[in-house]
Design an enzyme around this catalytic site. Structure first.
Site, PDB file in Angstrom:
ATOM      1  N   TYR A  80       0.753  -1.286   0.112  1.00  0.00           N
ATOM      2  CA  TYR A  80      -0.064  -0.054   0.134  1.00  0.00           C
ATOM      3  C   TYR A  80       0.842   1.382  -0.040  1.00  0.00           C
ATOM      4  CZ  TYR A  80      -3.461  -3.472   1.258  1.00  0.00           C
ATOM      5  OH  TYR A  80      -4.270  -4.743   1.360  1.00  0.00           O
ATOM      6  N   HIS A 139     -14.693  -6.798  -2.361  1.00  0.00           N
ATOM      7  CA  HIS A 139     -14.920  -8.208  -2.579  1.00  0.00           C
ATOM      8  C   HIS A 139     -16.212  -8.776  -2.306  1.00  0.00           C
ATOM      9  CE1 HIS A 139     -10.651  -7.054  -3.398  1.00  0.00           C
ATOM     10  NE2 HIS A 139     -10.088  -6.937  -2.103  1.00  0.00           N
ATOM     11  N   HIS A 151      -7.247   0.581  -6.597  1.00  0.00           N
ATOM     12  CA  HIS A 151      -6.795  -0.158  -5.726  1.00  0.00           C
ATOM     13  C   HIS A 151      -5.411   0.200  -5.560  1.00  0.00           C
ATOM     14  CE1 HIS A 151     -10.315  -2.168  -4.739  1.00  0.00           C
ATOM     15  NE2 HIS A 151     -10.554  -2.633  -6.077  1.00  0.00           N
ATOM     16  N   SER A 175      -3.020  -1.613  -4.396  1.00  0.00           N
ATOM     17  CA  SER A 175      -2.184  -2.864  -4.779  1.00  0.00           C
ATOM     18  C   SER A 175      -2.566  -3.632  -5.884  1.00  0.00           C
ATOM     19  CB  SER A 175      -2.338  -3.673  -3.440  1.00  0.00           C
ATOM     20  OG  SER A 175      -3.495  -4.132  -3.214  1.00  0.00           O
ATOM     21  N   ARG A 235      -9.248 -11.550  -3.088  1.00  0.00           N
ATOM     22  CA  ARG A 235      -9.158 -10.171  -3.728  1.00  0.00           C
ATOM     23  C   ARG A 235      -9.276 -10.111  -5.009  1.00  0.00           C
ATOM     24  NH1 ARG A 235      -6.751  -7.380   0.883  1.00  0.00           N
ATOM     25  NH2 ARG A 235      -5.244  -8.853   1.963  1.00  0.00           N
TER      26      ARG A 235
HETATM   27  C1  DQA Z   1      -7.114  -2.118  -1.506  1.00  0.00           C
HETATM   28  C2  DQA Z   1      -7.252  -3.513  -1.684  1.00  0.00           C
HETATM   29  C3  DQA Z   1      -8.063  -4.514  -0.793  1.00  0.00           C
HETATM   30  O1  DQA Z   1      -7.992  -6.012  -1.062  1.00  0.00           O
HETATM   31  C4  DQA Z   1      -7.546  -4.319   0.577  1.00  0.00           C
HETATM   32  O2  DQA Z   1      -8.737  -4.928   1.473  1.00  0.00           O
HETATM   33  C5  DQA Z   1      -7.660  -2.815   1.136  1.00  0.00           C
HETATM   34  C6  DQA Z   1      -6.977  -2.031  -0.145  1.00  0.00           C
HETATM   35  C7  DQA Z   1      -6.120  -1.565  -2.018  1.00  0.00           C
HETATM   36  O3  DQA Z   1      -6.133  -0.315  -2.235  1.00  0.00           O
HETATM   37  O4  DQA Z   1      -5.105  -2.263  -2.715  1.00  0.00           O
HETATM   38  O5  DQA Z   1      -7.934  -2.549   2.161  1.00  0.00           O
HETATM   39  O6  DQA Z   1      -8.437  -1.945  -1.928  1.00  0.00           O
END
Ligand code: DQA
Length: 149
Positions: free
Chosen positions: A24, A81, A101, A103, A112
């Site tokens: 992140y 999700h 996102h 990630s 995910r």
């Molecule tokens: C997220 C990815 C999600 O799987 C995770 O639960 C997050 C952050 C991302 O910004 O990469 O809280 O949304």
């Protein structure tokens, strides 16, 4: 008139800076929002920001969003999700939306890889960290420009 874009963050995004930096990045949410504000101004967009750890509050923000913005960029965190409530609230809003996102969710755990909001979003950006928000804002600007002529 500048297009107004709401940048909505969901559950646990308030802990950025403390979460796994390999996934992140190391920016806090307020640092990330400052960067996104800069991108938006550069693109002549008018941004607003919201974050909540409460699913119902996030839904209510989506209900209210058509009253104050022209499009949304949303990162609902883990709700992405499985939250059909957020999926439905986004549909109720009727707003053009881009999912972001930090990630690369499609390259991580199996659970995910599912996004219940993706079918409603006209764009989806993942795995590009804070720069992904710039890409999302460009998509929003181009979409609104095309829609309004
Ligand atoms: C997220 C990815 C999600 O799987 C995770 O639960 C997050 C952050 C991302 O910004 O990469 O809280 O949304």
């Amino acid at each position: 008139m500048r297009y107004r874009v709401a940048i909505l963050h969901g559950v646990n995004l308030d802990t950025l800076g403390r979460r796994d930096p390999a996934q992140y990045g190391s920016l806090t949410l307020s640092e990330l929002e400052a960067r996104v504000r800069g991108f938006a101004h550069e693109l002549e967009l008018d941004p607003s920001f919201f974050q909540s750890n409460h699913e119902g509050e996030f839904c209510e923000e989506l209900h209210a969003a058509p009253g104050y913005c022209d499009a949304v960029v949303l990162n609902p965190g883990a709700w992405t999700h499985y939250s059909w409530a957020i999926r439905d609230a986004l549909e109720v809003s009727g707003l053009p939306a881009v999912e972001v996102h930090l990630s690369a969710v499609d390259e991580r755990e199996e659970w995910r890889r599912v996004s219940v909001i993706r079918e409603l979003a006209f764009g989806s950006v993942q795995g590009k960290g804070v720069d992904g928000y710039r890409e999302a804002l460009v998509l929003v600007r181009d979409q609104l420009a095309e829609a309004t002529g």
